[in-house]
Design a protein around this motif. Structure first.
Motif, PDB file in Angstrom:
ATOM      1  N   ALA A   1       0.824  -1.210   0.000  1.00 15.48           N
ATOM      2  CA  ALA A   1       0.000   0.000   0.000  1.00 15.48           C
ATOM      3  C   ALA A   1       0.859   1.261   0.000  1.00 15.48           C
ATOM      4  O   ALA A   1       0.560   2.227  -0.725  1.00 15.48           O
ATOM      5  CB  ALA A   1      -0.938  -0.011   1.204  1.00 15.48           C
ATOM      6  N   LEU A   2       1.915   1.285   0.800  1.00 19.76           N
ATOM      7  CA  LEU A   2       2.794   2.462   0.833  1.00 19.76           C
ATOM      8  C   LEU A   2       3.521   2.649  -0.492  1.00 19.76           C
ATOM      9  O   LEU A   2       3.709   3.789  -0.950  1.00 19.76           O
ATOM     10  CB  LEU A   2       3.798   2.339   1.982  1.00 19.76           C
ATOM     11  CG  LEU A   2       3.256   2.565   3.394  1.00 19.76           C
ATOM     12  CD1 LEU A   2       4.349   2.314   4.426  1.00 19.76           C
ATOM     13  CD2 LEU A   2       2.698   3.986   3.541  1.00 19.76           C
ATOM     14  N   SER A   3       3.927   1.558  -1.118  1.00 20.52           N
ATOM     15  CA  SER A   3       4.579   1.654  -2.424  1.00 20.52           C
ATOM     16  C   SER A   3       3.627   2.261  -3.446  1.00 20.52           C
ATOM     17  O   SER A   3       4.012   3.149  -4.219  1.00 20.52           O
ATOM     18  CB  SER A   3       5.037   0.263  -2.887  1.00 20.52           C
ATOM     19  OG  SER A   3       6.028  -0.258  -2.045  1.00 20.52           O
ATOM     20  N   ASP A   4       2.399   1.793  -3.439  1.00 23.91           N
ATOM     21  CA  ASP A   4       1.389   2.358  -4.331  1.00 23.91           C
ATOM     22  C   ASP A   4       1.174   3.838  -4.052  1.00 23.91           C
ATOM     23  O   ASP A   4       1.034   4.640  -4.974  1.00 23.91           O
ATOM     24  CB  ASP A   4       0.060   1.611  -4.163  1.00 23.91           C
ATOM     25  CG  ASP A   4      -0.214   0.671  -5.312  1.00 23.91           C
ATOM     26  OD1 ASP A   4       0.740   0.324  -6.034  1.00 23.91           O
ATOM     27  OD2 ASP A   4      -1.384   0.281  -5.496  1.00 23.91           O
ATOM     28  N   ALA A   5       1.119   4.202  -2.776  1.00 18.21           N
ATOM     29  CA  ALA A   5       0.878   5.597  -2.398  1.00 18.21           C
ATOM     30  C   ALA A   5       1.968   6.515  -2.950  1.00 18.21           C
ATOM     31  O   ALA A   5       1.676   7.592  -3.482  1.00 18.21           O
ATOM     32  CB  ALA A   5       0.792   5.721  -0.875  1.00 18.21           C
ATOM     33  N   VAL A   6       3.221   6.073  -2.830  1.00 17.32           N
ATOM     34  CA  VAL A   6       4.341   6.875  -3.350  1.00 17.32           C
ATOM     35  C   VAL A   6       4.197   7.082  -4.854  1.00 17.32           C
ATOM     36  O   VAL A   6       4.362   8.198  -5.374  1.00 17.32           O
ATOM     37  CB  VAL A   6       5.687   6.189  -3.020  1.00 17.32           C
ATOM     38  CG1 VAL A   6       6.831   6.858  -3.775  1.00 17.32           C
ATOM     39  CG2 VAL A   6       5.941   6.220  -1.518  1.00 17.32           C
ATOM     40  N   LEU A   7       3.867   6.022  -5.570  1.00 17.22           N
ATOM     41  CA  LEU A   7       3.728   6.109  -7.022  1.00 17.22           C
ATOM     42  C   LEU A   7       2.524   6.954  -7.428  1.00 17.22           C
ATOM     43  O   LEU A   7       2.591   7.739  -8.384  1.00 17.22           O
ATOM     44  CB  LEU A   7       3.611   4.702  -7.612  1.00 17.22           C
ATOM     45  CG  LEU A   7       4.899   3.883  -7.580  1.00 17.22           C
ATOM     46  CD1 LEU A   7       4.609   2.406  -7.807  1.00 17.22           C
ATOM     47  CD2 LEU A   7       5.890   4.397  -8.612  1.00 17.22           C
ATOM     48  N   ILE A   8       1.419   6.813  -6.707  1.00 16.98           N
ATOM     49  CA  ILE A   8       0.213   7.590  -7.036  1.00 16.98           C
ATOM     50  C   ILE A   8       0.462   9.076  -6.815  1.00 16.98           C
ATOM     51  O   ILE A   8       0.107   9.910  -7.653  1.00 16.98           O
ATOM     52  CB  ILE A   8      -0.986   7.102  -6.194  1.00 16.98           C
ATOM     53  CG1 ILE A   8      -1.433   5.724  -6.680  1.00 16.98           C
ATOM     54  CG2 ILE A   8      -2.150   8.093  -6.276  1.00 16.98           C
ATOM     55  CD1 ILE A   8      -2.414   5.026  -5.767  1.00 16.98           C
ATOM     56  N   VAL A   9       1.071   9.418  -5.679  1.00 17.50           N
ATOM     57  CA  VAL A   9       1.375  10.826  -5.401  1.00 17.50           C
ATOM     58  C   VAL A   9       2.304  11.387  -6.477  1.00 17.50           C
ATOM     59  O   VAL A   9       2.117  12.505  -6.968  1.00 17.50           O
ATOM     60  CB  VAL A   9       2.000  10.986  -3.994  1.00 17.50           C
ATOM     61  CG1 VAL A   9       2.569  12.391  -3.811  1.00 17.50           C
ATOM     62  CG2 VAL A   9       0.953  10.696  -2.926  1.00 17.50           C
ATOM     63  N   GLY A  10       3.285  10.593  -6.868  1.00 17.25           N
ATOM     64  CA  GLY A  10       4.180  11.031  -7.940  1.00 17.25           C
ATOM     65  C   GLY A  10       3.445  11.252  -9.246  1.00 17.25           C
ATOM     66  O   GLY A  10       3.701  12.212  -9.970  1.00 17.25           O
TER      67      GLY A  10
END
Length: 199
Positions: free
Chosen positions: A44-53
């Motif tokens: 989930a955190l990995s996805d969050a970083v990519l989505i924010v980017g």
């Protein structure tokens, strides 16, 4: 609730719903009750970083290069059409049970490295987050709410899959369940592609 949050949640959830190596791994860990929280949080955190980017970076880039948003929107639609077709084909052919094998429990380190590799080494995750979610977010005035919706979808999905897996064990022991899910995912991808094309 801001109107951009729900579309972000819906897009993020539908993209992550597709059965792939990462989701299969989370499902297996959940069924085995092995490092479930750590695996779900890592994904989930990995996805969050990519989505924010994707939301932040693409939004700024789209303002600087006006034609880029249209190009990426049609590219995203094409990707979704192909991706949906692959899921429909998988649904038509029938899937194999993911519960057939049960590996030995692993130490936390290797488990987390596997989760990270399945996320960051998957080329589709960059198309989904940086390109597709980033390009769709540019359609909304409140990109922050759209991105928050997509991030919330990731956390909801991964923790729901990880901790709900034990409830799904009897159902997903049968290949027919995977056929139904793959078909639903394929149709959802086509619906999103259609919406992108008529914007």
């Amino acid at each position: 609730m801001n109107s951009a949050f729900l579309p972000g949640f819906a897009l993020g959830f539908s993209l992550i719903l597709a059965i792939g190596a990462q989701n299969a791994f989370v499902l297996r860990q959940g069924l085995r009750r092995d490092h479930v929280f750590a695996v779900c949080l890592t994904c989930a955190l990995s996805d969050a970083v990519l989505i924010v980017g994707g939301v932040a970076g693409f939004g700024a880039l789209a303002e600087a290069v006006p034609w880029l948003e249209t190009t990426m929107r049609f590219g995203g639609a094409a990707f979704l059409l192909v991706y949906g077709a692959l899921n429909l084909r998988s649904g038509w052919r029938g899937g194999a049970s993911l519960l057939a094998s049960d590996d030995l429990r692993s130490a936390l380190g290797p488990v987390l490295l596997t989760a990270l590799a399945l996320t960051w080494l998957n080329p589709h995750v960059y198309l989904d987050t940086l390109v597709l979610i980033g390009s769709v977010s540019a359609q909304y005035a409140d990109r922050l709410s759209f991105g928050l919706g997509a991030v919330t979808a990731s956390f909801t999905f991964f923790f729901g899959l990880g901790y709900g897996a034990r409830l799904l064990a009897p159902l997903f022991a049968h290949p027919r369940a995977w056929q139904v899910l793959d078909t639903g995912v394929g149709l959802t991808m086509w619906a999103i592609a259609g919406k992108l094309l008529v914007m």
